[in-house]
Design an enzyme around this catalytic site. Sequence first.
Site, PDB file in Angstrom:
ATOM      1  N   LYS A   1       5.945 -29.286  37.477  1.00 40.41           N
ATOM      2  CA  LYS A   1       5.556 -28.939  36.102  1.00 40.41           C
ATOM      3  C   LYS A   1       5.272 -27.449  35.924  1.00 40.41           C
ATOM      4  CE  LYS A   1       5.619 -33.049  34.085  1.00 40.41           C
ATOM      5  NZ  LYS A   1       6.646 -33.319  33.049  1.00 40.41           N
TER       6      LYS A   1
ATOM      7  N   GLU B   1       0.529 -31.728  25.529  1.00 41.10           N
ATOM      8  CA  GLU B   1       0.260 -33.154  25.693  1.00 41.10           C
ATOM      9  C   GLU B   1       0.319 -33.446  27.183  1.00 41.10           C
ATOM     10  OE1 GLU B   1       3.286 -31.967  25.115  1.00 41.10           O
ATOM     11  OE2 GLU B   1       4.265 -32.841  26.876  1.00 41.10           O
TER      12      GLU B   1
ATOM     13  N   SER C   1       9.271 -34.630  43.322  1.00 40.28           N
ATOM     14  CA  SER C   1       8.787 -33.782  42.223  1.00 40.28           C
ATOM     15  C   SER C   1       7.295 -33.485  42.273  1.00 40.28           C
ATOM     16  CB  SER C   1       9.151 -34.428  40.891  1.00 40.28           C
ATOM     17  OG  SER C   1       8.641 -35.751  40.839  1.00 40.28           O
TER      18      SER C   1
END
Lengths: 268, 401
Positions: free
Chosen positions: B84, B106, B373
């Site tokens: 991220k 969000e 990830s």
Amino acid sequence: MDKLSKIFASCRQQERAALIIFCSCGFPDLERSEQAIEAAIEAGADIIELGVPFSDPMADGAVIRQASGVALRNGATLAGILDLAARVSHKHPETGFILFSYMNVLFNYGLDRVCRKLSAIGVDGILAVDLPLEEAAELELPCRDNGLHLIPLVSPATSPQRAAAITARATGFVYSVNVCGVTGVREELPAEMAAQLAELKKISPAPVAAGFGVTDGAAARRISQVADGVIVGSAVVKILAREQDFQVSLEESRQFIRELARNCRRCP
Amino acid sequence: MNTHYGIYGGQYVAETLMPALAELETEYLAARADQEFQNEYRQLLKNYVGRESPLYFARRLSQSLGGASIYLKREDLNHTGAHKINNTIGQGLLARRMGKKRLIAETGAGMHGVATATVAALLGMECEVFMGSQDIQRQAVNVERMNTLGAVVHPVSEGSATLKDAMNEALRDWTARFKDTFYLIGTVAGPHPYPLLVRDFQAVIGQEARRQCLEQCGRLPSQVIACVGGGSNAMGIFAGFEADSGVQLVGVEAGGKGLQSGEHAASICGGRVGILHGCKTYLLQDGDGQILDTFSVSAGLDYPGVGPEHSFMADSGSAHYVTANDDEAVAAFDLLAKYEGIIPALESSHALAYAIRIAGEYKPDTILLVNLSGRGDKDMDTVRKFKQQQPSATPGLGNSI
């Protein structure tokens, strides 16, 4: 002349703005929302926005969101709302009706199919909250084929050039959003509103109606001096949600809409 | 510029947001062409995030499966523990360039919220994160991380009180405050230009992985496998291989309790086309076009939509989409810990589960590249509870192999 044009022409003749009332269809259930529509028409609404509830109402403030949630829990569907629309539009052939919805519910039903149906039952147009000019073509075509108005939105953030492009394609009326933000009751309207509406009126070939944050007669009166129509949503829904006894709320909403209608007259 | 991927994507938002999206597109295209912007982004990825992330051959895992060679792209080793941050650094720099003082985001599992709060602290900006109240309970540690980083976390209790509702609330906030606020979307969904810019900022994963694979193996992988919720880590790693026709791209959606059960979060494999959060894409919705609640053991995949480019790739066949169920993901989580000493995020465990499922069909000269990830520390509690509820699905070695 189509029905909406007639309504705006007749209001102009009477030196007043058209009163447009948003109704949260299915709130608290379909039957009682039909009573709310009847009351609004009886109290002086010229055009009714038939609000279709959506699970993810990203452009709505708390009042309409809560009403939508109740409507969905109580089983409101687009099909049920279209039946309701058929009844009220049949009963009130002089009143204008606009289906007010998020795109997904319409897309899921089928854009051609919903337009054919609306046209057949006497609804005058569609307003899709999340359909800006750039995406409008896919709904514009079936609307045109079925003689429906596709009502566009213009906001204080919209540049004059963009407003010109939007209003050039508008029929029925243009919905001018008074404030940047979601629907809802606000303490007061921005000072620049009157000037913005006057500018938009100069640009737009279609009538201009203004909504968002219209809370009382005074706000309706201010808008009526410059715009062709006044749109009230959350303030009415809030009243309908206020009392335990819906019939009491219904009566209060009727009084409130009468007061709004009185304030739609233009001062000389 | 083209704002669609075939019929998908677009800008289905209220008129008030259109000028804000136009400004974002203009500024982003300028930043993309600006060498100074790109240099600063690359520098931060290197010195702050710790890139490049390694490509690691999972030898013991591969041997235990007796088939293909599984390689892991170690995005779990990035600062803040997931991919991220690649995107939040990029968008944070863009926000600063645009003169915005306030970041909003969000978050579902909290990883994107943490990565946004991190960048806000790094760049000296205000940060407010919208998070479903359900998720706040499930991911309490991440809420504390965000608070520690100086962000304000707003609980969203409407609807299903999860990621989609948090995104609704962030869009509402942005509609009222776009003048001073930058909305930092965490995945390749939302209105144009978000799918484009998030993809670009995540493309570093695929660019590195392709080069590393050639260096280590002297050839490209047969398959590149990544989990898909909104799909940002998948789009990031796919981006490196889009010109390689011999490489199969596989997106793994959250199968929850199984597609047949109806309790899943597989928008492509189990959904229909619709419009949500500004784009046309595959969605989980009921017969009346109302968005459905999703179900997955992994909070980060718990989203009823998917990035529009994934929908396009699914239709065109340029990527292939499958599902892995909760029990398979938890088994993969255990297996990687056991054989490699790596605890993967439950999201990434879905990609891993698919690689584990198919590895036996191949020989060791076949390379399966899995995007790992994120790291799994945040999931310990969830996995423990999952095992308590379903003792038959554990310890993980039995069922899926």
